[in-house]
Design an enzyme around this catalytic site. Structure first.
Site, short mmCIF file in Angstrom:
data_model
loop_
_atom_site.label_atom_id
_atom_site.label_comp_id
_atom_site.label_asym_id
_atom_site.label_seq_id
_atom_site.Cartn_x
_atom_site.Cartn_y
_atom_site.Cartn_z
N SER A 1 0.81 -1.23 0.00
CA SER A 1 0.00 0.00 0.00
C SER A 1 0.83 1.27 0.00
O SER A 1 0.40 2.29 -0.54
CB SER A 1 -0.90 0.03 1.25
OG SER A 1 -1.62 -1.14 1.36
N LEU B 1 11.49 -10.55 12.58
CA LEU B 1 12.87 -10.68 12.12
C LEU B 1 13.77 -11.13 13.26
O LEU B 1 13.59 -10.72 14.41
CB LEU B 1 13.34 -9.35 11.55
CG LEU B 1 12.57 -8.88 10.31
CD1 LEU B 1 12.80 -7.41 10.04
CD2 LEU B 1 12.95 -9.73 9.10
N HIS C 1 4.35 1.25 11.34
CA HIS C 1 3.44 0.44 12.14
C HIS C 1 2.13 1.22 12.31
O HIS C 1 2.17 2.41 12.61
CB HIS C 1 4.08 0.13 13.50
CG HIS C 1 3.19 -0.70 14.38
ND1 HIS C 1 3.02 -2.05 14.18
CD2 HIS C 1 2.42 -0.36 15.44
CE1 HIS C 1 2.17 -2.51 15.09
NE2 HIS C 1 1.79 -1.51 15.86
N THR D 1 14.54 -2.18 15.83
CA THR D 1 15.45 -2.80 16.78
C THR D 1 14.90 -4.21 17.04
O THR D 1 13.77 -4.51 16.64
CB THR D 1 15.52 -1.98 18.08
OG1 THR D 1 14.20 -1.80 18.57
CG2 THR D 1 16.17 -0.62 17.85
N GLU E 1 13.45 -5.69 19.38
CA GLU E 1 12.13 -5.80 20.00
C GLU E 1 11.05 -5.41 18.99
O GLU E 1 11.16 -4.38 18.32
CB GLU E 1 12.07 -4.89 21.23
CG GLU E 1 10.87 -5.19 22.11
CD GLU E 1 10.91 -4.40 23.41
OE1 GLU E 1 9.85 -4.23 24.02
OE2 GLU E 1 12.00 -3.94 23.81
N LEU E 2 9.99 -6.22 18.91
CA LEU E 2 8.95 -6.02 17.89
C LEU E 2 8.26 -4.67 18.03
O LEU E 2 7.80 -4.30 19.12
CB LEU E 2 7.91 -7.14 18.01
CG LEU E 2 6.75 -7.10 17.00
CD1 LEU E 2 7.25 -7.39 15.60
CD2 LEU E 2 5.64 -8.06 17.40
N ASP E 3 8.15 -3.94 16.91
CA ASP E 3 7.45 -2.65 16.86
C ASP E 3 7.93 -1.69 17.95
O ASP E 3 7.14 -1.05 18.66
CB ASP E 3 5.93 -2.87 16.96
CG ASP E 3 5.42 -3.66 15.77
OD1 ASP E 3 5.99 -3.52 14.68
OD2 ASP E 3 4.46 -4.43 15.94
N ARG F 1 13.10 -19.70 10.98
CA ARG F 1 13.29 -18.25 10.90
C ARG F 1 14.73 -17.87 10.54
O ARG F 1 14.96 -16.98 9.72
CB ARG F 1 12.94 -17.65 12.26
CG ARG F 1 12.00 -16.49 12.17
CD ARG F 1 11.59 -16.00 13.54
NE ARG F 1 10.22 -16.38 13.86
CZ ARG F 1 9.15 -15.92 13.23
NH1 ARG F 1 9.26 -15.07 12.24
NH2 ARG F 1 7.95 -16.31 13.59
N GLU G 1 -0.66 7.21 6.43
CA GLU G 1 0.63 6.58 6.16
C GLU G 1 1.19 7.03 4.81
O GLU G 1 2.40 7.17 4.64
CB GLU G 1 0.50 5.06 6.15
CG GLU G 1 0.26 4.47 7.53
CD GLU G 1 0.28 2.94 7.51
OE1 GLU G 1 0.84 2.34 6.59
OE2 GLU G 1 -0.28 2.36 8.46
C1 GRF Z 1 0.10 -0.76 6.97
O1 GRF Z 1 -0.92 -0.58 7.90
C2 GRF Z 1 1.42 -0.69 7.66
O2 GRF Z 1 1.41 0.19 8.72
C3 GRF Z 1 1.61 -2.09 8.13
O3 GRF Z 1 1.12 -2.86 7.06
C4 GRF Z 1 0.09 -2.16 6.43
C5 GRF Z 1 0.28 -2.15 4.95
O4 GRF Z 1 0.21 -3.44 4.46
N1 GRF Z 1 2.95 -2.33 8.54
P1 GRF Z 1 -0.25 -3.67 2.95
O5 GRF Z 1 0.71 -2.94 2.10
O6 GRF Z 1 -1.63 -3.09 2.82
O7 GRF Z 1 -0.19 -5.15 2.75
#
Ligand code: GRF
Length: 211
Positions: free
Chosen positions: A13, A93, A109, A141, A143-145, A65, A174
Site C-alpha cells: 500500500s 525478524l 506500524h 530494533t 524488539e517487535l514494533d 526463521r 501513512e
Molecule cells: C500498513 O498498515 C502498515 O502500517 C503495516 O502494514 C500495512 C500495509 O500493508 N505495517 P499492505 O501494504 O496493505 O499489505
C-alpha cells in the site's frame, strides 16, 4: 544515490506514495528492489508496474526463521542497499538480521507506538476507546514494533468507526507520513541521540489529520 530495498508481504500500500515522492522530490535515491516473502503479494505487481525489480522469497520453503532470514539477507545484500524499508512486511525478524541492518532498517506500524505493538492495532484501539489513532515510522530494533521513533501521524477515531474504516483512515495518513520520514532518511536529515530521533532542520516529526 542511496539504494532502497523495500520488503512487503501484501498489497504494498505504501509503495506508490514512496515511489512518487522519490521522483517528485528528487530524492538522491532510487528504489532498487521490492522483495516479498509471499509470492502472491499484490504489491509485487505494483512494484513491477512502477519499473522496480521484484523478487519473491517464500518463507514457507525454509526450515525456520534463521534460515529464511539468512536467505533474505543474501537477497537484500545483492542490491547493496543503503536503506531497507519495511512496508507491510509481516514477519518477525531475527536479532541477527536486525543487527545486520542497524541504522538503515525502517518500519511503519499502524498505531501510535508505544501503544499497540503487534497485530490488530485498529481493533485494539477501538476496544480501548481511543479517540486518536495513527501510524509510526521507526528504526527497527530487535524488539517487535519498538525502536527510535522517526515520525508519527495522528487521525481521529470516530464514534461510528469500524476496524475497516479506521484502518483506511490510518493508511491514508501513512501515505503522507512514510514519504516524509524516508525523505529525511535519504537526505541524511536524521540523527539518533540516546534513542531519540532528531530531524536536522527542526521540522515537525508529526502530522495531525483533522476531523
Ligand atoms: C500498513 O498498515 C502498515 O502500517 C503495516 O502494514 C500495512 C500495509 O500493508 N505495517 P499492505 O501494504 O496493505 O499489505
Amino acid at each position: 544515490m542511496k539504494r532502497i530495498v523495500v520488503l512487503i508481504s501484501g498489497r504494498g500500500s505504501n509503495l506508490p506514495s514512496i515511489a512518487e515522492a522519490c521522483a517528485r522530490e528528487q530524492w538522491p535515491a532510487q528504489l532498487v528492489a521490492v522483495i516479498s516473502n509471499r509470492p502472491e503479494a499484490a504489491g509485487l505487481q505494483v512494484a513491477a508496474a512502477a519499473g522496480i525489480a521484484t523478487q519473491a522469497l517464500d518463507h514457507r520453503a525454509f526450515a525456520g526463521r534463521e534460515a529464511f532470514d539468512a536467505a533474505l539477507a543474501e537477497a537484500i545484500d545483492a542490491h547493496a542497499p543503503d536503506l531497507v524499508v519495511l512496508a507491510g512486511f509481516m514477519r518477525i525478524l531475527t536479532p541477527g538480521f536486525v543487527e545486520r541492518y542497524a541504522g538503515r532498517l525502517i518500519n511503519i506500524h499502524p498505531s501510535l507506538l508505544p501503544a499497540f505493538p503487534g497485530l490488530h492495532t485498529h481493533r485494539r484501539a477501538l476496544e480501548a476507546g481511543c479517540k486518536l489513532a495513527g501510524a509510526t515510522v521507526h528504526y527497527v530494533t530487535p524488539e517487535l514494533d519498538y525502536g527510535p521513533i522517526i515520525a508519527q501521524a495522528a487521525v481521529p477515531v470516530r464514534a461510528d468507526d469500524t476496524e475497516a474504516t479506521l484502518a483506511a483512515r490510518v493508511l491514508d495518513a501513512e501515505r503522507r507520513l512514510y514519504p516524509l520520514a524516508l525523505g529525511w532518511a535519504v537526505n541524511d536529515a536524521l540523527r539518533v541521540e540516546n534513542g531519540l530521533v532528531r530531524q536536522r532542520d527542526g521540522q515537525a516529526q508529526w502530522l495531525v489529520f483533522g476531523a
